[in-house]
Design an enzyme around this catalytic site. Structure first.
Site, short mmCIF file in Angstrom:
data_model
loop_
_atom_site.label_atom_id
_atom_site.label_comp_id
_atom_site.label_asym_id
_atom_site.label_seq_id
_atom_site.Cartn_x
_atom_site.Cartn_y
_atom_site.Cartn_z
N ARG A 134 -3.41 -1.96 7.20
CA ARG A 134 -3.65 -1.35 5.89
C ARG A 134 -4.87 -2.00 5.26
O ARG A 134 -4.98 -3.22 5.22
CB ARG A 134 -2.46 -1.52 4.97
CG ARG A 134 -2.81 -0.98 3.59
CD ARG A 134 -1.70 -0.95 2.62
NE ARG A 134 -2.20 -0.45 1.34
CZ ARG A 134 -1.46 -0.30 0.29
NH1 ARG A 134 -0.18 -0.58 0.34
NH2 ARG A 134 -1.98 0.13 -0.83
N ARG A 149 -4.25 5.77 2.91
CA ARG A 149 -3.80 4.54 3.55
C ARG A 149 -3.08 4.83 4.86
O ARG A 149 -2.45 5.86 5.01
CB ARG A 149 -2.89 3.73 2.63
CG ARG A 149 -1.69 4.51 2.17
CD ARG A 149 -1.09 3.97 0.92
NE ARG A 149 -2.02 4.15 -0.15
CZ ARG A 149 -1.82 3.75 -1.39
NH1 ARG A 149 -0.74 3.14 -1.72
NH2 ARG A 149 -2.72 3.95 -2.32
N ASP A 201 1.95 2.26 3.63
CA ASP A 201 2.26 1.68 2.32
C ASP A 201 3.76 1.46 2.28
O ASP A 201 4.54 2.38 2.55
CB ASP A 201 1.82 2.65 1.22
CG ASP A 201 2.04 2.10 -0.18
OD1 ASP A 201 1.92 0.87 -0.36
OD2 ASP A 201 2.30 2.90 -1.09
N ASP A 245 6.67 0.05 -0.32
CA ASP A 245 6.97 -0.34 -1.70
C ASP A 245 8.43 -0.74 -1.82
O ASP A 245 9.32 0.00 -1.40
CB ASP A 245 6.72 0.83 -2.66
CG ASP A 245 5.25 1.13 -2.87
OD1 ASP A 245 4.44 0.18 -2.84
OD2 ASP A 245 4.92 2.31 -3.07
#
Length: 170
Positions: free
Chosen positions: A88, A98, A101, A103
């Site tokens: 990334r 990207r 990702d 989260d």
């Protein structure tokens, strides 16, 4: 993995570069291979239009529930390492394209805000691409400090999200 001493966390995964489904699968494999983390549920894959910066490919998204012995910050570091291994590239452009990702969306019922980590994720309740897969694996889960996820999904009605056939663990 038994529940004794373990916390539950929900992680959002997204990608829109370099065969996004493969990027998400690689991240799931990395999570699965970490002995401190046990994957308990994985949502379907969802396609969503980009948010904010619109001149980029659509995203693929998913949510996974894990059991872990890690603290929230240690889990965040683990997720950042998986992103690093997935090459990334952090951009100054918010919501830009990207490869991967990850989260940290929720961690048990914790509400925490620091310079390094905020849980629940501060924008998850505004994102249909998070709420739909979360509701798929959890039913109407309560978002600490915000109420039930279904309440927030109604406010995201204008966002285009499509559930894709198949599973991520094929």
């Amino acid at each position: 993995m038994s529940d004794a001493g373990y916390s539950h966390a929900w992680i959002g995964l997204g990608a829109n570069l370099d065969i996004p489904r493969d990027q998400i699968r690689c991240a799931l494999n990395a999570l699965q291979s970490d002995t401190r983390i046990s994957m308990e549920a994985v949502s379907s894959c969802y396609r969503s239009a980009p948010v904010g910066f619109l001149e980029q490919p659509d995203f693929l998204n998913a949510v996974v529930r894990v059991a872990t012995l890690l603290s929230p910050v240690r889990l965040l570091h683990c997720l950042q390492f998986i992103e690093f291994k997935g090459r990334r590239q952090r951009s100054t452009r918010r919501n830009g394209p990207r490869r991967i990702d990850l989260d940290l969306l929720l961690f048990d019922g914790l509400q925490q805000q620091s310079t390094e980590l905020t849980v629940p994720h501060p924008r998850m309740h505004e994102r249909r691409f998070v709420l739909e897969p979360l509701l798929e694996i959890e039913g109407d889960i309560e978002l600490p400090g915000r109420g039930f996820a279904s309440k927030w999904l109604v406010g995201c009605a204008g966002q285009v999200v499509e559930r894709l056939p198949g599973t991520l663990l094929d």
